[in-house]
Design a protein around this motif. Sequence first.
Motif, PDB file in Angstrom:
ATOM      1  N   MET A   1       0.826  -1.191   0.000  1.00  0.00           N
ATOM      2  CA  MET A   1       0.000   0.000   0.000  1.00  0.00           C
ATOM      3  C   MET A   1       0.875   1.261   0.000  1.00  0.00           C
ATOM      4  O   MET A   1       0.538   2.235  -0.634  1.00  0.00           O
ATOM      5  N   MET A   2       1.981   1.204   0.705  1.00  0.00           N
ATOM      6  CA  MET A   2       2.840   2.379   0.768  1.00  0.00           C
ATOM      7  C   MET A   2       3.342   2.757  -0.617  1.00  0.00           C
ATOM      8  O   MET A   2       3.425   3.931  -0.945  1.00  0.00           O
ATOM      9  N   ILE A  30       8.070   0.673   8.549  1.00  0.00           N
ATOM     10  CA  ILE A  30       8.593  -0.674   8.328  1.00  0.00           C
ATOM     11  C   ILE A  30       8.183  -1.576   9.487  1.00  0.00           C
ATOM     12  O   ILE A  30       8.481  -1.298  10.643  1.00  0.00           O
ATOM     13  N   GLY A  31       7.456  -2.626   9.168  1.00  0.00           N
ATOM     14  CA  GLY A  31       7.032  -3.610  10.167  1.00  0.00           C
ATOM     15  C   GLY A  31       5.757  -3.259  10.912  1.00  0.00           C
ATOM     16  O   GLY A  31       5.230  -4.082  11.648  1.00  0.00           O
ATOM     17  N   ALA A  32       5.230  -2.067  10.750  1.00  0.00           N
ATOM     18  CA  ALA A  32       3.992  -1.687  11.443  1.00  0.00           C
ATOM     19  C   ALA A  32       2.796  -2.334  10.762  1.00  0.00           C
ATOM     20  O   ALA A  32       2.694  -2.344   9.541  1.00  0.00           O
ATOM     21  N   ARG A  33       1.870  -2.857  11.577  1.00  0.00           N
ATOM     22  CA  ARG A  33       0.672  -3.488  11.039  1.00  0.00           C
ATOM     23  C   ARG A  33      -0.600  -2.783  11.498  1.00  0.00           C
ATOM     24  O   ARG A  33      -1.676  -3.137  11.081  1.00  0.00           O
ATOM     25  N   PRO A  37      -0.979   0.081  19.739  1.00  0.00           N
ATOM     26  CA  PRO A  37      -0.758   1.531  19.846  1.00  0.00           C
ATOM     27  C   PRO A  37       0.619   1.946  19.314  1.00  0.00           C
ATOM     28  O   PRO A  37       0.752   3.002  18.700  1.00  0.00           O
ATOM     29  N   SER A  38       1.625   1.118  19.508  1.00  0.00           N
ATOM     30  CA  SER A  38       2.962   1.418  18.986  1.00  0.00           C
ATOM     31  C   SER A  38       2.940   1.464  17.461  1.00  0.00           C
ATOM     32  O   SER A  38       3.545   2.350  16.850  1.00  0.00           O
ATOM     33  N   ASP A  39       2.245   0.519  16.843  1.00  0.00           N
ATOM     34  CA  ASP A  39       2.117   0.525  15.384  1.00  0.00           C
ATOM     35  C   ASP A  39       1.405   1.787  14.913  1.00  0.00           C
ATOM     36  O   ASP A  39       1.787   2.388  13.913  1.00  0.00           O
ATOM     37  N   GLN A  40       0.369   2.194  15.621  1.00  0.00           N
ATOM     38  CA  GLN A  40      -0.368   3.390  15.218  1.00  0.00           C
ATOM     39  C   GLN A  40       0.520   4.629  15.300  1.00  0.00           C
ATOM     40  O   GLN A  40       0.456   5.495  14.440  1.00  0.00           O
TER      41      GLN A  40
END
Length: 69
Positions: A1-2, A30-33, A37-40
């Motif tokens: 998507m990026m 990179i690696g965020a899904r 909350p950390s991913d957000q």
Amino acid sequence: MMCALMAAGCGTSAPASAPGLRRVVGTDLIGARGATPSDQRKIDRTAVGLCSGGVWTSQECAKHGQEVE
């Protein structure tokens, strides 16, 4: 998507430089899904870079963080 987001934001020409694009977009995504909350926060930091770098319009930036119905 990026990749789709970057293609839409940059048009058909390549960025002036990969390091310049990296400074705007960052590496937080990179690696965020989006599952934690950390991913957000990683997604938010990436959106800030896209907004401040002028890749997204101010209207598009205003939509970030709004809840989807």
